[in-house]
Design a protein around this motif. Structure first.
Motif, PDB file in Angstrom:
ATOM      1  N   SER A 281      -0.312  43.234  16.379  1.00  0.00           N
ATOM      2  CA  SER A 281      -0.335  43.826  17.705  1.00  0.00           C
ATOM      3  C   SER A 281       0.855  43.343  18.531  1.00  0.00           C
ATOM      4  O   SER A 281       1.327  42.216  18.368  1.00  0.00           O
ATOM      5  CB  SER A 281      -1.652  43.482  18.423  1.00  0.00           C
ATOM      6  N   SER A 282       1.329  44.229  19.370  1.00  0.00           N
ATOM      7  CA  SER A 282       2.412  43.937  20.321  1.00  0.00           C
ATOM      8  C   SER A 282       3.726  43.537  19.661  1.00  0.00           C
ATOM      9  O   SER A 282       4.513  42.819  20.257  1.00  0.00           O
ATOM     10  CB  SER A 282       1.987  42.854  21.319  1.00  0.00           C
TER      11      SER A 282
ATOM     12  N   ASP B  26       7.842  37.304  16.755  1.00  0.00           N
ATOM     13  CA  ASP B  26       7.483  35.963  17.188  1.00  0.00           C
ATOM     14  C   ASP B  26       6.305  36.054  18.160  1.00  0.00           C
ATOM     15  O   ASP B  26       6.273  36.941  19.020  1.00  0.00           O
ATOM     16  CB  ASP B  26       8.703  35.330  17.870  1.00  0.00           C
ATOM     17  N   PRO B  27       5.312  35.165  18.062  1.00  0.00           N
ATOM     18  CA  PRO B  27       4.155  35.219  18.962  1.00  0.00           C
ATOM     19  C   PRO B  27       4.529  35.221  20.450  1.00  0.00           C
ATOM     20  O   PRO B  27       3.873  35.894  21.249  1.00  0.00           O
ATOM     21  CB  PRO B  27       3.354  33.969  18.598  1.00  0.00           C
ATOM     22  N   ALA B  28       5.576  34.508  20.827  1.00  0.00           N
ATOM     23  CA  ALA B  28       5.985  34.493  22.238  1.00  0.00           C
ATOM     24  C   ALA B  28       6.481  35.876  22.666  1.00  0.00           C
ATOM     25  O   ALA B  28       6.205  36.321  23.788  1.00  0.00           O
ATOM     26  CB  ALA B  28       7.071  33.437  22.460  1.00  0.00           C
ATOM     27  N   ILE B  29       7.183  36.551  21.790  1.00  0.00           N
ATOM     28  CA  ILE B  29       7.668  37.907  22.089  1.00  0.00           C
ATOM     29  C   ILE B  29       6.484  38.871  22.187  1.00  0.00           C
ATOM     30  O   ILE B  29       6.435  39.719  23.077  1.00  0.00           O
ATOM     31  CB  ILE B  29       8.658  38.388  20.994  1.00  0.00           C
ATOM     32  N   ARG B  30       5.525  38.725  21.288  1.00  0.00           N
ATOM     33  CA  ARG B  30       4.347  39.586  21.317  1.00  0.00           C
ATOM     34  C   ARG B  30       3.573  39.398  22.616  1.00  0.00           C
ATOM     35  O   ARG B  30       3.134  40.369  23.246  1.00  0.00           O
ATOM     36  CB  ARG B  30       3.460  39.300  20.102  1.00  0.00           C
ATOM     37  N   ALA B  31       3.404  38.149  23.038  1.00  0.00           N
ATOM     38  CA  ALA B  31       2.685  37.867  24.292  1.00  0.00           C
ATOM     39  C   ALA B  31       3.442  38.455  25.483  1.00  0.00           C
ATOM     40  O   ALA B  31       2.837  39.038  26.390  1.00  0.00           O
ATOM     41  CB  ALA B  31       2.503  36.361  24.462  1.00  0.00           C
ATOM     42  N   LYS B  32       4.753  38.323  25.472  1.00  0.00           N
ATOM     43  CA  LYS B  32       5.579  38.869  26.559  1.00  0.00           C
ATOM     44  C   LYS B  32       5.469  40.391  26.605  1.00  0.00           C
ATOM     45  O   LYS B  32       5.336  40.977  27.685  1.00  0.00           O
ATOM     46  CB  LYS B  32       7.037  38.446  26.376  1.00  0.00           C
ATOM     47  N   ARG B  33       5.492  41.055  25.453  1.00  0.00           N
ATOM     48  CA  ARG B  33       5.371  42.514  25.394  1.00  0.00           C
ATOM     49  C   ARG B  33       4.027  42.964  25.967  1.00  0.00           C
ATOM     50  O   ARG B  33       3.963  43.904  26.750  1.00  0.00           O
ATOM     51  CB  ARG B  33       5.522  43.009  23.955  1.00  0.00           C
ATOM     52  N   ARG B  34       2.939  42.286  25.581  1.00  0.00           N
ATOM     53  CA  ARG B  34       1.609  42.657  26.071  1.00  0.00           C
ATOM     54  C   ARG B  34       1.514  42.428  27.580  1.00  0.00           C
ATOM     55  O   ARG B  34       1.000  43.252  28.320  1.00  0.00           O
ATOM     56  CB  ARG B  34       0.524  41.849  25.336  1.00  0.00           C
ATOM     57  N   PHE B  35       2.051  41.297  28.042  1.00  0.00           N
ATOM     58  CA  PHE B  35       2.048  40.986  29.473  1.00  0.00           C
ATOM     59  C   PHE B  35       2.783  42.074  30.254  1.00  0.00           C
ATOM     60  O   PHE B  35       2.288  42.583  31.265  1.00  0.00           O
ATOM     61  CB  PHE B  35       2.703  39.623  29.699  1.00  0.00           C
ATOM     62  N   GLU B  36       3.966  42.464  29.788  1.00  0.00           N
ATOM     63  CA  GLU B  36       4.750  43.486  30.478  1.00  0.00           C
ATOM     64  C   GLU B  36       4.049  44.842  30.463  1.00  0.00           C
ATOM     65  O   GLU B  36       4.105  45.589  31.443  1.00  0.00           O
ATOM     66  CB  GLU B  36       6.148  43.577  29.865  1.00  0.00           C
TER      67      GLU B  36
END
Length: 170
Positions: free
Chosen positions: A9-10, A151-161
């Motif tokens: 996901s993301s 990368d998990p940090a990129i995935r979290a950033k994408r979902r946040f945005e």
């Protein structure tokens, strides 16, 4: 040909799939959006309790009444999800749907119905489909299969945005 895009996901599956579909003039099918639409249907019809429990027998009995498809909007230049003829693209991205999609998706009959529908949509070829298990379960014979990671940090950033763009206080 059919193109299957799998991954976490993301990580950008839908973004890539939509861009490819637009470029090739193919049909875009987002399996995640289909599960979200099914969840929205369950919520709209009272099959999900406020505690997040699903009334499986009644919900499963109503599955034949659910139709999900995708249309390209020439005004917004985006693919949109339709549930029983209604554009639900915004509604399926709400926190309420996100919080309930797992229990709905866990129902065997829901998965079977959506996989059948996805396979039927891809019969004529010219489809770009994204989601989990697309390349192995839904389109095992797809002529092109991609698996995406991020990368998990990129995935979290994408979902946040994504949530912020929808006005969700995340």
């Amino acid at each position: 040909i059919n193109i299957a895009i799998d991954g976490y996901s993301s990580c950008g599956k839908s973004t890539l799939a939509k861009a490819i579909a637009k470029e090739l003039n193919y049909i875009y099918i987002g399996s995640g959006a289909m599960y979200r639409a099914m969840t929205l249907y369950a919520l709209q019809h009272g099959f999900v309790t406020p505690e997040g429990n699903v009334n499986e027998p009644e919900f499963v009995a109503s599955l034949d009444l659910v139709m999900i498809n995708f249309k390209y909007n020439t005004d917004t230049l985006k693919y949109e999800t339709f549930l029983n003829g209604q554009n639900v693209e915004r509604e399926i991205r709400t926190l309420q749907v996100s919080n309930n999609v797992s229990p709905v998706s866990a129902i065997k009959e829901v998965r079977l119905k959506l996989v059948r529908l996805q396979k039927r949509m891809a019969e004529s070829k010219g489809v770009v489909m994204d989601g989990r298990d697309i390349g192995t379960v839904v389109l095992p014979d797809a002529e092109l299969k991609l698996f995406m990671t991020a990368d998990p940090a990129i995935r979290a950033k994408r979902r946040f945005e994504e949530l912020k763009a929808m006005g969700v206080d995340a």
